[in-house]
Design an enzyme around this catalytic site. Sequence first.
Site, short mmCIF file in Angstrom:
data_model
loop_
_atom_site.label_atom_id
_atom_site.label_comp_id
_atom_site.label_asym_id
_atom_site.label_seq_id
_atom_site.Cartn_x
_atom_site.Cartn_y
_atom_site.Cartn_z
N GLU A 174 3.01 -19.75 -36.48
CA GLU A 174 1.87 -19.97 -37.36
C GLU A 174 1.93 -19.05 -38.57
OE1 GLU A 174 0.37 -20.35 -33.02
OE2 GLU A 174 1.83 -19.17 -34.14
N HIS A 207 5.26 -14.92 -35.63
CA HIS A 207 4.88 -16.12 -34.91
C HIS A 207 5.06 -17.35 -35.79
CE1 HIS A 207 2.24 -13.92 -31.71
NE2 HIS A 207 3.48 -13.49 -31.75
N CYS A 251 -2.82 -14.70 -34.88
CA CYS A 251 -2.63 -15.92 -35.66
C CYS A 251 -3.96 -16.62 -35.89
CB CYS A 251 -1.65 -16.85 -34.97
SG CYS A 251 0.06 -16.21 -35.00
#
Length: 146
Positions: free
Chosen positions: A80, A78, A109
């Site tokens: 993040e 992801h 996350c």
Amino acid sequence: MSRPSWDEYFMSIAKLVAQRSTCLRRKVGAVLVKDKRILATGYNGAPSGLAHCLDIGCLREKMNIPSGERHELCRGLHAEQNCLIQAARYGISVEGATIYCTHHPCIICTKMLINAGIKKICYAEGYPDELSRQMLKEANIELVQV
């Protein structure tokens, strides 16, 4: 002529970063900021040097996995996560930082952002993850939709 606010400025950068995404389902970008300075950026996609879904197709689509479920069945990291990894790789402390994300963080996350010491999350679009919202509230992390 008016200047964008700091939140608008950093969110526009997160949206630009998202354009590098190689995910076929959702293009996400993130920017870590502290004291009005960019610490790191990240977008969602496969680990460096590995084939991207853009090139070989989406495993989640092939397996008919709904959005927001079974995150472990994906080639990609992801946005993040990539932001935090880039900061760690180059020895940049993110404690007390703000992260600007094109989408509300998922629970995985969220847990990483809590432990990294992120104090504020600004996001543009929602994401269906109630546990994430609950944990951010419990951790007293400021959550702002920009």
